[in-house]
Design an enzyme around this catalytic site. Structure first.
Site, short mmCIF file in Angstrom:
data_model
loop_
_atom_site.label_atom_id
_atom_site.label_comp_id
_atom_site.label_asym_id
_atom_site.label_seq_id
_atom_site.Cartn_x
_atom_site.Cartn_y
_atom_site.Cartn_z
N GLY A 65 0.82 -1.20 0.00
CA GLY A 65 0.00 0.00 0.00
C GLY A 65 0.85 1.25 0.00
O GLY A 65 2.01 1.24 -0.40
N GLU A 86 -0.89 -1.66 -6.79
CA GLU A 86 -1.63 -0.52 -7.31
C GLU A 86 -0.71 0.61 -7.75
O GLU A 86 -0.82 1.12 -8.86
CB GLU A 86 -2.55 0.05 -6.23
CG GLU A 86 -3.81 -0.71 -5.97
CD GLU A 86 -4.63 0.02 -4.93
OE1 GLU A 86 -5.85 0.10 -5.13
OE2 GLU A 86 -4.07 0.50 -3.93
N ASN A 95 -10.29 8.76 3.76
CA ASN A 95 -10.06 8.75 2.31
C ASN A 95 -10.94 7.74 1.57
O ASN A 95 -11.47 8.04 0.52
CB ASN A 95 -8.59 8.45 2.00
CG ASN A 95 -7.64 9.39 2.70
OD1 ASN A 95 -6.81 8.96 3.49
ND2 ASN A 95 -7.77 10.67 2.45
#
Length: 519
Positions: free
Chosen positions: A277, A302, A392
């Site tokens: 992450g 990601e 978020n």
């Protein structure tokens, strides 16, 4: 010939070139009802800048704050100079599925902006399914896309991120393309796989992280392109978070755990593809792997953060899949200085692929993500402070944690509050909001230690978590709470005392510290 003309290889589209302020008439409908806009971008990279700023300037100049409204559908967060400014001008009605920025968070938590939180792979899929705009038959009014180029056939070559741009382009009625000539072209770095609708969806045929299965451009109906704007603004970039002692201790625990897994035969010497992450802990973990004895590592994740660049330079990491180059300004300087090397070691895919459960499970990805908190039974909260205040969004952590070979969550054992340096325990009796259930997590880690939860029943998990992960300031209370909860319930499967399980959170809200027993 100008650089913009060089980047537009389909010369029939040169007639669509205009200045950003000339696109304002395309947005006039926002005065009647909120328009549905899709933006490219994933983290502050690859997002449109010229047109959103021009719209904001127009609204500000003409006193249209709160009178023009837009629904924003963006793969993840984008630069503060665009959507956060829009939020400050009260231009945003709905926002899906993830955001950052002081103004937009304030708008969400004051009820002014309606946000929907969604797993990122599912957001792109559901956008394609038409779930968000049924009143428009699933369509978006306008797509705002930052690009590197347009091919001879009119297809769009994206910039430093992919995100949900392919799906946004597919479902938009009109497309405005910003070609960023201030940056070198990213052409050749993308692998765009377009998915079909059920029940005819094909398997995503990725068997190796290096494997290309799609096209280097997004298939585009060029008749939908209504404007092309030259951009001269670089990406805002994600500031690099340094590594502190807590983060380094967590990274050391994880590397030691990997070494033990290799020794036991549960992992190969080069591990399995890694996902990490964002944030200081993630940076520390990548840094720890760079210094570790592991070789021939690959990444399926990601975002590519700054610490991945020395990871590539070290030779320890051979290849990275991601959907965005989430670099700082300094990171981008290094990226472009070594672009000829990095472009052959990094592949950018749509978030519906980079975060796809089918591919994650097939490749045996090892997932590592940071929650806000987790409880003693290993339920994790990634999104809502106190169970109510949106930070978020869940992002892509759930895409990975439920489907990885090893699901690891890491966070500090404590965080400071305004009046207590140990005021917030990140391990609590019961999480006030759950994004990742006990069924999804294999390992939890703090700087105090690592708890391997595989094969453990809930009460056994609780004892290991309390022993290994809880800060000493909270350990005695949590151990006592567990024992009293067992007696109060008669050893229920997951004992809780409903009149006390949120007492630490209530104390934080009232007195500024979870240590209510300190008076």
């Amino acid at each position: 010939m100008s650089e913009l003309e060089n980047r537009i290889r389909d010369k029939s589209l040169l007639s669509k070139v205009m200045k950003a302020e000339d696109t304002i008439p395309f947005f006039k409908e926002a005065a009647v009802a909120p328009m549905n806009l899709g933006w490219s971008g994933f983290t502050p990279v690859g997002y449109p800048k010229m047109v959103p700023i021009a719209v904001a300037d127009y609204v500000e100049k003409n006193g249209l704050q709160g009178k023009w409204k837009f629904n924003l559908f963006i793969g993840a967060s984008v630069g503060a100079e665009t959507e956060d400014r829009w939020a400050a001008l009260d231009l945003v009605d709905r926002r899906w599925p993830y955001q950052t920025g002081k103004n937009i968070a304030q708008g969400i938590n004051s009820g002014r902006i309606r946000m929907g939180d969604k797993h990122l792979s599912m957001f792109a899929q559901d956008l394609q399914y038409g779930f968000y705009t049924p009143e428009k038959n699933g369509r978006l009014d306008i797509a705002l896309i930052e690009a590197s180029a347009i091919t001879e056939e009119g297809n769009i070559v994206l910039a430093g991120s992919v995100g949900a741009a392919p799906e946004i382009i597919a479902v938009a009625d009109k497309i405005i393309v910003e070609i960023n000539t201030s940056l070198p072209s990213f052409e050749g770095m993308h692998d765009i796989w377009m998915t079909e609708l059920p029940p005819n969806k094909r398997p995503i045929p990725i068997m190796d992280v290096r494997q290309r299965v799609g096209t280097p451009w997004v298939p585009t109906d060029k008749s939908k392109i209504v404007a092309i704007v030259e951009s001269n603004r670089p990406d805002n970039g994600r500031a690099l978070r340094g590594t502190d002692e807590q983060s380094q201790a967590i990274a050391d625990h994880i590397v030691d755990f990997f070494l033990a897994e290799v020794k036991s035969g549960r992992l190969p010497k080069n591990l399995f593809p890694l996902q990490s992450g964002v944030g200081s802990i993630a940076n520390a973990v990548v840094g720890g792997l760079t210094q570790s004895p592991f070789e021939d590592l690959v990444v399926f994740t990601e975002v590519l953060q700054d610490t991945f660049l020395p990871f590539l330079d070290s030779g320890k990491c051979k290849f990275i899949n991601c959907t965005s180059l989430s670099l700082s300004k300094e990171g981008f300087i290094e990226w472009w200085a070594k672009f000829d090397k990095y472009k052959n070691m990094v592949l950018l895919r749509p978030q519906q692929v980079s975060n796809n459960p089918e591919v994650i499970r097939r490749l045996g990805v090892i997932g590592m993500n940071t929650p806000l908190e987790f409880d003693m039974y290993a339920h994790a909260n990634s999104t809502l402070a106190g169970g109510t205040k949106m930070l978020n969004g869940i992002g892509g952590s759930g895409d990975f944690l439920r489907n990885t070979y090893l699901s690891i969550m890491h966070c500090p054992s404590v965080r400071p509050s305004k009046n207590d340096e140990l005021g917030i325990s990140c391990v609590v009796p019961k999480a006030p909001h759950v994004d990742h259930t006990e069924h999804d997590l294999d390992v939890v880690v703090t700087e105090q230690g690592l708890a391997d939860l595989r094969g453990l029943a809930p009460k056994d998990r609780a004892r290991v978590i309390i022993q290994k992960c809880v800060h000493p300031a909270y350990r005695d209370y949590l151990q006592d709470y567990l024992e009293r909860a067992e007696k109060a319930t008669g050893l229920h499967h997951e004992p809780q005392m409903l009149d006390e399980c949120y007492k630490m959170h209530l104390a934080l809200a009232k007195n500024g510290s979870m240590r209510f027993w300190n008076g």
